[in-house]
Enzyme design. Structure first.
Site, PDB file in Angstrom:
ATOM      1  N   ASP A 145       0.860  -1.190   0.000  1.00 40.88           N
ATOM      2  CA  ASP A 145       0.000   0.000   0.000  1.00 40.88           C
ATOM      3  C   ASP A 145       0.895   1.239   0.000  1.00 40.88           C
ATOM      4  O   ASP A 145       1.115   1.864   1.032  1.00 40.88           O
ATOM      5  CB  ASP A 145      -0.921  -0.026   1.221  1.00 40.88           C
ATOM      6  CG  ASP A 145      -1.939   1.113   1.210  1.00 40.88           C
ATOM      7  OD1 ASP A 145      -1.931   1.917   0.256  1.00 40.88           O
ATOM      8  OD2 ASP A 145      -2.745   1.202   2.157  1.00 40.88           O
ATOM      9  N   TRP A 146       1.399   1.578  -1.165  1.00 43.69           N
ATOM     10  CA  TRP A 146       2.276   2.742  -1.343  1.00 43.69           C
ATOM     11  C   TRP A 146       1.412   3.926  -1.758  1.00 43.69           C
ATOM     12  O   TRP A 146       0.894   3.971  -2.858  1.00 43.69           O
ATOM     13  CB  TRP A 146       3.333   2.433  -2.398  1.00 43.69           C
ATOM     14  CG  TRP A 146       4.308   3.542  -2.695  1.00 43.69           C
ATOM     15  CD1 TRP A 146       4.315   4.813  -2.186  1.00 43.69           C
ATOM     16  CD2 TRP A 146       5.428   3.472  -3.590  1.00 43.69           C
ATOM     17  NE1 TRP A 146       5.356   5.541  -2.696  1.00 43.69           N
ATOM     18  CE2 TRP A 146       6.064   4.738  -3.564  1.00 43.69           C
ATOM     19  CE3 TRP A 146       5.956   2.469  -4.400  1.00 43.69           C
ATOM     20  CZ2 TRP A 146       7.190   5.018  -4.337  1.00 43.69           C
ATOM     21  CZ3 TRP A 146       7.080   2.751  -5.160  1.00 43.69           C
ATOM     22  CH2 TRP A 146       7.688   4.009  -5.129  1.00 43.69           C
ATOM     23  N   GLU A 147       1.260   4.886  -0.834  1.00 47.40           N
ATOM     24  CA  GLU A 147       0.411   6.060  -1.093  1.00 47.40           C
ATOM     25  C   GLU A 147       1.266   7.329  -1.086  1.00 47.40           C
ATOM     26  O   GLU A 147       1.458   7.918  -0.041  1.00 47.40           O
ATOM     27  CB  GLU A 147      -0.700   6.133  -0.055  1.00 47.40           C
ATOM     28  CG  GLU A 147      -1.621   4.919  -0.061  1.00 47.40           C
ATOM     29  CD  GLU A 147      -2.806   5.066   0.890  1.00 47.40           C
ATOM     30  OE1 GLU A 147      -3.247   6.212   1.163  1.00 47.40           O
ATOM     31  OE2 GLU A 147      -3.306   4.031   1.364  1.00 47.40           O
ATOM     32  N   PHE A 148       1.638   7.757  -2.250  1.00 47.37           N
ATOM     33  CA  PHE A 148       1.542   7.213  -3.594  1.00 47.37           C
ATOM     34  C   PHE A 148       2.857   7.519  -4.293  1.00 47.37           C
ATOM     35  O   PHE A 148       3.541   8.493  -3.937  1.00 47.37           O
ATOM     36  CB  PHE A 148       0.396   7.867  -4.383  1.00 47.37           C
ATOM     37  CG  PHE A 148      -0.967   7.581  -3.860  1.00 47.37           C
ATOM     38  CD1 PHE A 148      -1.602   6.383  -4.164  1.00 47.37           C
ATOM     39  CD2 PHE A 148      -1.614   8.492  -3.037  1.00 47.37           C
ATOM     40  CE1 PHE A 148      -2.875   6.111  -3.687  1.00 47.37           C
ATOM     41  CE2 PHE A 148      -2.881   8.220  -2.547  1.00 47.37           C
ATOM     42  CZ  PHE A 148      -3.519   7.033  -2.867  1.00 47.37           C
TER      43      PHE A 148
END
Length: 379
Positions: A145-148
Protein backbone atom coordinates in the site's frame (compact mmCIF):
# COMPACT_ATOMS: atom_id res chain seq x y z
CA UNK A 1 -38.13 15.40 -13.13
CA UNK A 2 -39.93 12.26 -11.97
CA UNK A 3 -39.54 10.68 -15.41
CA UNK A 4 -35.81 11.47 -15.43
CA UNK A 5 -35.35 9.93 -11.99
CA UNK A 6 -37.27 6.83 -13.01
CA UNK A 7 -35.13 6.52 -16.14
CA UNK A 8 -31.96 6.68 -14.04
CA UNK A 9 -33.29 4.03 -11.69
CA UNK A 10 -34.13 1.83 -14.68
CA UNK A 11 -30.64 2.33 -16.13
CA UNK A 12 -29.09 1.29 -12.83
CA UNK A 13 -31.32 -1.78 -12.69
CA UNK A 14 -30.54 -2.67 -16.30
CA UNK A 15 -26.81 -2.62 -15.63
CA UNK A 16 -27.19 -4.77 -12.54
CA UNK A 17 -29.21 -7.24 -14.61
CA UNK A 18 -26.38 -7.16 -17.14
CA UNK A 19 -24.10 -8.40 -14.38
CA UNK A 20 -26.44 -11.31 -13.76
CA UNK A 21 -26.55 -12.09 -17.47
CA UNK A 22 -22.76 -12.46 -17.64
CA UNK A 23 -22.79 -15.73 -15.72
CA UNK A 24 -22.55 -17.90 -18.80
CA UNK A 25 -20.00 -15.68 -20.52
CA UNK A 26 -17.63 -15.76 -17.55
CA UNK A 27 -17.64 -19.52 -17.07
CA UNK A 28 -14.18 -19.77 -18.66
CA UNK A 29 -12.73 -17.76 -15.77
CA UNK A 30 -14.46 -19.71 -13.03
CA UNK A 31 -11.13 -21.15 -11.88
CA UNK A 32 -9.95 -17.70 -10.76
CA UNK A 33 -10.24 -17.19 -7.01
CA UNK A 34 -12.78 -14.47 -6.35
CA UNK A 35 -12.05 -11.92 -3.63
CA UNK A 36 -14.27 -10.69 -0.82
CA UNK A 37 -11.64 -8.93 1.23
CA UNK A 38 -11.32 -6.69 4.25
CA UNK A 39 -8.43 -4.81 5.85
CA UNK A 40 -7.92 -5.20 9.59
CA UNK A 41 -6.12 -2.70 11.81
CA UNK A 42 -4.76 -3.64 15.25
CA UNK A 43 -7.70 -2.94 17.56
CA UNK A 44 -8.18 -4.35 21.09
CA UNK A 45 -11.92 -3.78 20.77
CA UNK A 46 -12.14 -5.68 17.49
CA UNK A 47 -9.80 -8.71 17.58
CA UNK A 48 -9.48 -11.11 14.62
CA UNK A 49 -11.91 -13.52 16.28
CA UNK A 50 -14.74 -11.04 15.70
CA UNK A 51 -14.38 -11.14 11.89
CA UNK A 52 -17.09 -13.27 10.25
CA UNK A 53 -15.18 -15.35 7.69
CA UNK A 54 -18.39 -16.53 6.04
CA UNK A 55 -18.41 -13.03 4.51
CA UNK A 56 -14.74 -12.78 3.48
CA UNK A 57 -12.20 -14.79 1.52
CA UNK A 58 -9.09 -12.67 2.19
CA UNK A 59 -8.11 -10.68 5.29
CA UNK A 60 -5.35 -8.04 5.16
CA UNK A 61 -3.27 -7.31 8.28
CA UNK A 62 -2.49 -3.58 8.36
CA UNK A 63 0.30 -2.40 8.48
CA UNK A 64 3.96 -3.37 8.49
CA UNK A 65 6.75 -0.93 7.61
CA UNK A 66 10.38 -1.31 6.46
CA UNK A 67 13.31 -0.10 8.54
CA UNK A 68 14.91 3.03 7.09
CA UNK A 69 18.44 1.66 7.55
CA UNK A 70 18.23 -2.07 6.76
CA UNK A 71 15.20 -1.72 4.44
CA UNK A 72 13.86 -4.95 5.91
CA UNK A 73 10.43 -5.21 7.49
CA UNK A 74 10.57 -4.08 11.10
CA UNK A 75 8.61 -6.37 13.43
CA UNK A 76 8.17 -5.21 17.03
CA UNK A 77 7.83 -7.65 19.93
CA UNK A 78 4.13 -6.82 20.25
CA UNK A 79 3.62 -7.43 16.54
CA UNK A 80 5.12 -10.91 16.80
CA UNK A 81 2.22 -12.00 19.00
CA UNK A 82 -0.28 -10.07 16.90
CA UNK A 83 0.90 -11.62 13.62
CA UNK A 84 0.88 -15.14 15.03
CA UNK A 85 -2.60 -14.68 16.47
CA UNK A 86 -3.87 -13.18 13.21
CA UNK A 87 -2.83 -16.03 10.93
CA UNK A 88 -3.72 -18.82 13.37
CA UNK A 89 -7.18 -17.32 13.94
CA UNK A 90 -8.12 -17.23 10.27
CA UNK A 91 -6.65 -20.63 9.46
CA UNK A 92 -8.73 -22.28 12.18
CA UNK A 93 -11.98 -20.39 11.64
CA UNK A 94 -14.84 -22.07 9.80
CA UNK A 95 -14.67 -21.33 6.99
CA UNK A 96 -10.98 -20.38 6.93
CA UNK A 97 -9.79 -17.24 5.15
CA UNK A 98 -6.56 -16.45 3.34
CA UNK A 99 -4.31 -13.92 5.07
CA UNK A 100 -2.04 -11.24 3.65
CA UNK A 101 -0.09 -8.50 5.40
CA UNK A 102 -0.09 -4.99 3.99
CA UNK A 103 3.00 -2.79 3.85
CA UNK A 104 2.82 1.00 4.08
CA UNK A 105 -0.54 2.72 4.39
CA UNK A 106 -1.64 6.34 4.27
CA UNK A 107 0.61 7.40 7.14
CA UNK A 108 3.74 5.63 5.93
CA UNK A 109 6.98 7.08 4.57
CA UNK A 110 6.40 7.32 0.82
CA UNK A 111 9.94 8.60 0.25
CA UNK A 112 11.40 5.50 1.89
CA UNK A 113 9.39 3.22 -0.40
CA UNK A 114 10.52 5.33 -3.36
CA UNK A 115 14.17 4.87 -2.39
CA UNK A 116 13.76 1.13 -1.86
CA UNK A 117 12.14 0.76 -5.28
CA UNK A 118 14.96 2.73 -6.94
CA UNK A 119 17.94 1.04 -5.26
CA UNK A 120 18.57 -2.62 -6.26
CA UNK A 121 20.38 -3.71 -3.05
CA UNK A 122 17.75 -2.06 -0.83
CA UNK A 123 14.98 -3.53 -2.96
CA UNK A 124 16.44 -7.03 -2.71
CA UNK A 125 16.77 -6.77 1.08
CA UNK A 126 13.21 -5.49 1.34
CA UNK A 127 11.70 -8.16 -0.92
CA UNK A 128 13.54 -11.03 0.77
CA UNK A 129 12.40 -9.82 4.18
CA UNK A 130 8.75 -9.72 3.07
CA UNK A 131 8.96 -13.34 1.94
CA UNK A 132 10.68 -14.34 5.19
CA UNK A 133 7.99 -12.64 7.29
CA UNK A 134 5.18 -14.21 5.27
CA UNK A 135 6.60 -17.71 5.69
CA UNK A 136 7.60 -17.25 9.33
CA UNK A 137 4.12 -16.20 10.41
CA UNK A 138 2.11 -18.35 8.01
CA UNK A 139 0.68 -15.68 5.70
CA UNK A 140 -0.66 -16.54 2.26
CA UNK A 141 0.49 -13.34 0.63
CA UNK A 142 1.87 -9.80 0.66
CA UNK A 143 0.14 -6.51 -0.15
CA UNK A 144 1.86 -3.19 -0.93
CA UNK A 145 0.00 0.00 0.00
CA UNK A 146 2.28 2.74 -1.34
CA UNK A 147 0.41 6.06 -1.09
CA UNK A 148 1.54 7.21 -3.59
CA UNK A 149 4.39 7.18 -6.13
CA UNK A 150 4.88 10.90 -6.86
CA UNK A 151 6.13 10.97 -10.44
CA UNK A 152 6.75 8.93 -13.57
CA UNK A 153 10.16 7.74 -12.36
CA UNK A 154 8.70 6.38 -9.13
CA UNK A 155 5.96 4.63 -11.12
CA UNK A 156 8.61 3.05 -13.36
CA UNK A 157 10.58 2.01 -10.28
CA UNK A 158 7.41 0.48 -8.85
CA UNK A 159 7.00 -1.55 -12.03
CA UNK A 160 10.55 -2.87 -11.79
CA UNK A 161 10.14 -3.66 -8.08
CA UNK A 162 7.00 -5.68 -8.82
CA UNK A 163 8.94 -7.64 -11.45
CA UNK A 164 11.74 -8.42 -8.98
CA UNK A 165 9.22 -9.25 -6.27
CA UNK A 166 7.33 -11.72 -8.44
CA UNK A 167 10.58 -13.36 -9.52
CA UNK A 168 11.71 -13.76 -5.90
CA UNK A 169 8.33 -15.23 -4.92
CA UNK A 170 8.38 -17.67 -7.84
CA UNK A 171 11.96 -18.72 -7.08
CA UNK A 172 11.15 -19.26 -3.40
CA UNK A 173 8.13 -21.39 -4.28
CA UNK A 174 10.13 -23.49 -6.73
CA UNK A 175 12.94 -24.00 -4.20
CA UNK A 176 10.73 -24.92 -1.24
CA UNK A 177 7.93 -26.70 -3.09
CA UNK A 178 5.38 -24.45 -1.40
CA UNK A 179 2.56 -22.69 -3.25
CA UNK A 180 3.83 -19.25 -4.30
CA UNK A 181 2.77 -16.35 -2.12
CA UNK A 182 0.09 -13.99 -3.36
CA UNK A 183 1.31 -10.52 -4.34
CA UNK A 184 -1.17 -7.63 -4.43
CA UNK A 185 -1.16 -3.84 -4.18
CA UNK A 186 -3.56 -1.16 -2.97
CA UNK A 187 -3.79 1.60 -5.59
CA UNK A 188 -5.45 4.96 -6.25
CA UNK A 189 -9.03 4.93 -7.51
CA UNK A 190 -7.89 5.87 -11.06
CA UNK A 191 -4.97 4.57 -13.10
CA UNK A 192 -3.64 8.06 -13.82
CA UNK A 193 -3.75 11.09 -11.54
CA UNK A 194 -1.95 14.28 -10.58
CA UNK A 195 -2.66 14.80 -6.87
CA UNK A 196 0.29 14.56 -4.47
CA UNK A 197 2.71 15.10 -7.37
CA UNK A 198 3.04 15.42 -11.13
CA UNK A 199 0.70 13.73 -13.64
CA UNK A 200 1.60 10.05 -13.81
CA UNK A 201 0.20 6.60 -14.54
CA UNK A 202 0.57 3.23 -12.87
CA UNK A 203 2.81 0.64 -14.62
CA UNK A 204 0.01 -1.28 -16.30
CA UNK A 205 2.13 -3.96 -17.98
CA UNK A 206 3.96 -4.79 -14.77
CA UNK A 207 0.69 -4.97 -12.86
CA UNK A 208 -0.78 -7.40 -15.39
CA UNK A 209 2.33 -9.58 -15.40
CA UNK A 210 3.42 -9.54 -11.76
CA UNK A 211 0.48 -8.94 -9.41
CA UNK A 212 -2.32 -11.34 -8.59
CA UNK A 213 -4.60 -8.32 -8.35
CA UNK A 214 -4.82 -4.68 -7.24
CA UNK A 215 -7.14 -3.36 -4.54
CA UNK A 216 -8.56 -0.19 -6.08
CA UNK A 217 -9.27 2.36 -3.33
CA UNK A 218 -12.61 3.56 -4.74
CA UNK A 219 -13.32 5.81 -1.75
CA UNK A 220 -12.14 9.08 -0.18
CA UNK A 221 -13.37 10.72 -3.38
CA UNK A 222 -15.01 13.62 -1.52
CA UNK A 223 -14.46 14.99 1.97
CA UNK A 224 -15.17 17.94 4.26
CA UNK A 225 -11.97 19.73 3.21
CA UNK A 226 -14.07 20.80 0.25
CA UNK A 227 -16.47 23.72 0.70
CA UNK A 228 -19.41 21.67 -0.50
CA UNK A 229 -20.94 18.31 0.33
CA UNK A 230 -20.34 15.29 -1.87
CA UNK A 231 -20.53 11.51 -2.10
CA UNK A 232 -17.37 10.10 -0.46
CA UNK A 233 -17.60 7.00 -2.64
CA UNK A 234 -20.18 7.85 -5.29
CA UNK A 235 -20.75 5.17 -7.89
CA UNK A 236 -21.34 7.91 -10.48
CA UNK A 237 -20.76 11.63 -10.84
CA UNK A 238 -22.51 13.30 -13.80
CA UNK A 239 -20.39 16.45 -13.32
CA UNK A 240 -16.89 14.95 -13.19
CA UNK A 241 -14.86 11.77 -13.60
CA UNK A 242 -14.35 11.46 -9.84
CA UNK A 243 -16.51 8.41 -9.23
CA UNK A 244 -16.17 4.69 -8.60
CA UNK A 245 -17.23 3.66 -12.10
CA UNK A 246 -15.07 6.31 -13.80
CA UNK A 247 -12.03 5.17 -11.86
CA UNK A 248 -12.58 1.49 -12.57
CA UNK A 249 -13.12 2.17 -16.26
CA UNK A 250 -9.86 4.14 -16.37
CA UNK A 251 -8.05 1.03 -15.16
CA UNK A 252 -9.78 -1.20 -17.70
CA UNK A 253 -9.28 1.21 -20.60
CA UNK A 254 -5.57 1.43 -19.75
CA UNK A 255 -5.24 -2.28 -20.43
CA UNK A 256 -5.39 -3.79 -16.95
CA UNK A 257 -7.22 -7.10 -17.11
CA UNK A 258 -10.59 -6.69 -15.29
CA UNK A 259 -9.93 -9.85 -13.29
CA UNK A 260 -6.86 -8.13 -11.83
CA UNK A 261 -9.14 -5.46 -10.29
CA UNK A 262 -10.79 -5.62 -6.86
CA UNK A 263 -13.14 -2.74 -6.03
CA UNK A 264 -12.78 -1.02 -2.65
CA UNK A 265 -15.73 0.15 -0.55
CA UNK A 266 -15.71 2.13 2.72
CA UNK A 267 -17.42 1.03 5.92
CA UNK A 268 -17.66 4.66 7.00
CA UNK A 269 -19.12 7.99 5.96
CA UNK A 270 -17.85 11.56 5.92
CA UNK A 271 -19.59 14.44 7.69
CA UNK A 272 -19.86 18.12 6.77
CA UNK A 273 -21.19 21.18 8.56
CA UNK A 274 -23.75 22.89 6.33
CA UNK A 275 -23.45 26.61 5.74
CA UNK A 276 -27.25 26.81 5.59
CA UNK A 277 -29.26 23.93 7.14
CA UNK A 278 -32.03 24.65 4.64
CA UNK A 279 -29.72 23.81 1.71
CA UNK A 280 -28.84 20.17 2.12
CA UNK A 281 -28.45 18.28 -1.16
CA UNK A 282 -25.31 16.92 -2.83
CA UNK A 283 -23.12 19.96 -3.51
CA UNK A 284 -24.62 22.07 -0.70
CA UNK A 285 -22.25 24.79 0.63
CA UNK A 286 -20.37 23.71 3.77
CA UNK A 287 -18.03 25.20 6.36
CA UNK A 288 -15.85 22.28 7.45
CA UNK A 289 -16.36 18.88 8.97
CA UNK A 290 -19.13 17.62 11.22
CA UNK A 291 -18.91 14.87 13.88
CA UNK A 292 -16.00 12.43 13.92
CA UNK A 293 -12.25 12.82 13.53
CA UNK A 294 -11.84 14.88 10.36
CA UNK A 295 -15.48 14.09 9.70
CA UNK A 296 -15.02 10.30 9.59
CA UNK A 297 -17.94 8.33 11.03
CA UNK A 298 -18.19 4.53 11.16
CA UNK A 299 -21.31 3.13 9.53
CA UNK A 300 -22.67 2.08 12.92
CA UNK A 301 -22.12 5.67 14.15
CA UNK A 302 -24.05 7.00 11.17
CA UNK A 303 -26.98 4.76 12.06
CA UNK A 304 -26.79 5.95 15.68
CA UNK A 305 -26.82 9.56 14.46
CA UNK A 306 -29.81 8.92 12.22
CA UNK A 307 -31.75 7.39 15.08
CA UNK A 308 -30.79 9.83 17.83
CA UNK A 309 -31.26 12.96 15.70
CA UNK A 310 -34.27 11.68 13.73
CA UNK A 311 -32.19 12.56 10.68
CA UNK A 312 -33.64 12.75 7.20
CA UNK A 313 -32.13 10.04 4.97
CA UNK A 314 -32.01 10.62 1.20
CA UNK A 315 -30.92 8.49 -1.74
CA UNK A 316 -29.16 10.48 -4.46
CA UNK A 317 -29.84 9.02 -7.89
CA UNK A 318 -27.07 10.91 -9.69
CA UNK A 319 -24.29 9.44 -7.52
CA UNK A 320 -26.06 6.27 -6.31
CA UNK A 321 -25.18 7.20 -2.75
CA UNK A 322 -26.97 8.00 0.49
CA UNK A 323 -26.81 11.03 2.75
CA UNK A 324 -28.38 12.06 6.05
CA UNK A 325 -28.89 15.49 7.53
CA UNK A 326 -30.12 16.98 10.76
CA UNK A 327 -29.63 20.62 11.66
CA UNK A 328 -26.28 21.71 10.24
CA UNK A 329 -24.81 18.18 10.13
CA UNK A 330 -24.65 16.39 6.78
CA UNK A 331 -23.22 12.86 6.28
CA UNK A 332 -22.48 11.08 2.99
CA UNK A 333 -22.06 7.30 3.03
CA UNK A 334 -23.00 3.90 1.58
CA UNK A 335 -25.76 1.67 2.90
CA UNK A 336 -26.71 -1.92 1.97
CA UNK A 337 -28.69 -0.75 -1.07
CA UNK A 338 -25.90 1.37 -2.57
CA UNK A 339 -23.36 -1.36 -1.87
CA UNK A 340 -25.57 -3.77 -3.84
CA UNK A 341 -25.44 -1.36 -6.78
CA UNK A 342 -21.65 -1.24 -6.61
CA UNK A 343 -21.34 -5.01 -6.43
CA UNK A 344 -23.62 -5.26 -9.46
CA UNK A 345 -21.33 -2.98 -11.42
CA UNK A 346 -18.25 -4.89 -10.28
CA UNK A 347 -19.82 -8.02 -11.70
CA UNK A 348 -20.89 -6.26 -14.90
CA UNK A 349 -17.29 -5.13 -15.40
CA UNK A 350 -16.11 -8.70 -14.66
CA UNK A 351 -13.90 -7.63 -11.77
CA UNK A 352 -12.24 -10.17 -9.50
CA UNK A 353 -14.18 -9.02 -6.43
CA UNK A 354 -14.36 -6.33 -3.78
CA UNK A 355 -12.84 -5.36 -0.46
CA UNK A 356 -13.76 -3.16 2.50
CA UNK A 357 -11.83 -0.61 4.50
CA UNK A 358 -11.82 -1.31 7.42
CA UNK A 359 -12.92 -4.05 9.91
CA UNK A 360 -14.69 -2.73 13.00
CA UNK A 361 -16.70 0.04 11.30
CA UNK A 362 -19.68 -2.00 10.10
CA UNK A 363 -22.52 -2.89 12.47
CA UNK A 364 -21.99 -5.78 14.87
CA UNK A 365 -24.12 -7.98 12.62
CA UNK A 366 -22.21 -6.88 9.50
CA UNK A 367 -25.13 -5.25 7.67
CA UNK A 368 -23.01 -3.81 4.86
CA UNK A 369 -20.69 -6.79 4.38
CA UNK A 370 -23.58 -9.25 4.52
CA UNK A 371 -25.47 -7.43 1.78
CA UNK A 372 -22.34 -7.25 -0.40
CA UNK A 373 -21.78 -10.98 -0.03
CA UNK A 374 -25.41 -11.75 -0.86
CA UNK A 375 -25.33 -9.48 -3.90
CA UNK A 376 -22.19 -11.16 -5.22
CA UNK A 377 -23.76 -14.60 -4.79
CA UNK A 378 -26.55 -13.61 -7.20
CA UNK A 379 -24.26 -14.63 -10.04
Amino acid sequence: MANILNLKHLLTLALILLALATKSSTSSSSSITRVKGIYWLENPFFPPTTVDTSLFTHIFYSFLTPNNITYKLEISSSQILSLNTFTKTFKTKSPPAATLFSIGGAGSNSSLLAFIASDPPACAAFINSTIDVARTFGFDGIDLDWEFPKNTKEMNDLGEMLFQWRKAISDEGATTGRPPLLLTAAVYFAVNFSIYGEPRMYPVNSINENLDWVNVMSYELRGPRSNKTGAPSGTFDPKSNVSVVSGLLSWIHSGVVPEKLVMGMPLYGKSWKLRDPNVHGIGAPSVGSGPGVNGLMAYFQVLDFNRQKSAKVEYDVDTASVYSYSGSTWIGYDNPFTVSIKVGFAQALKLRGYFFWVAGLDTLDWKIATQASKAWKLV
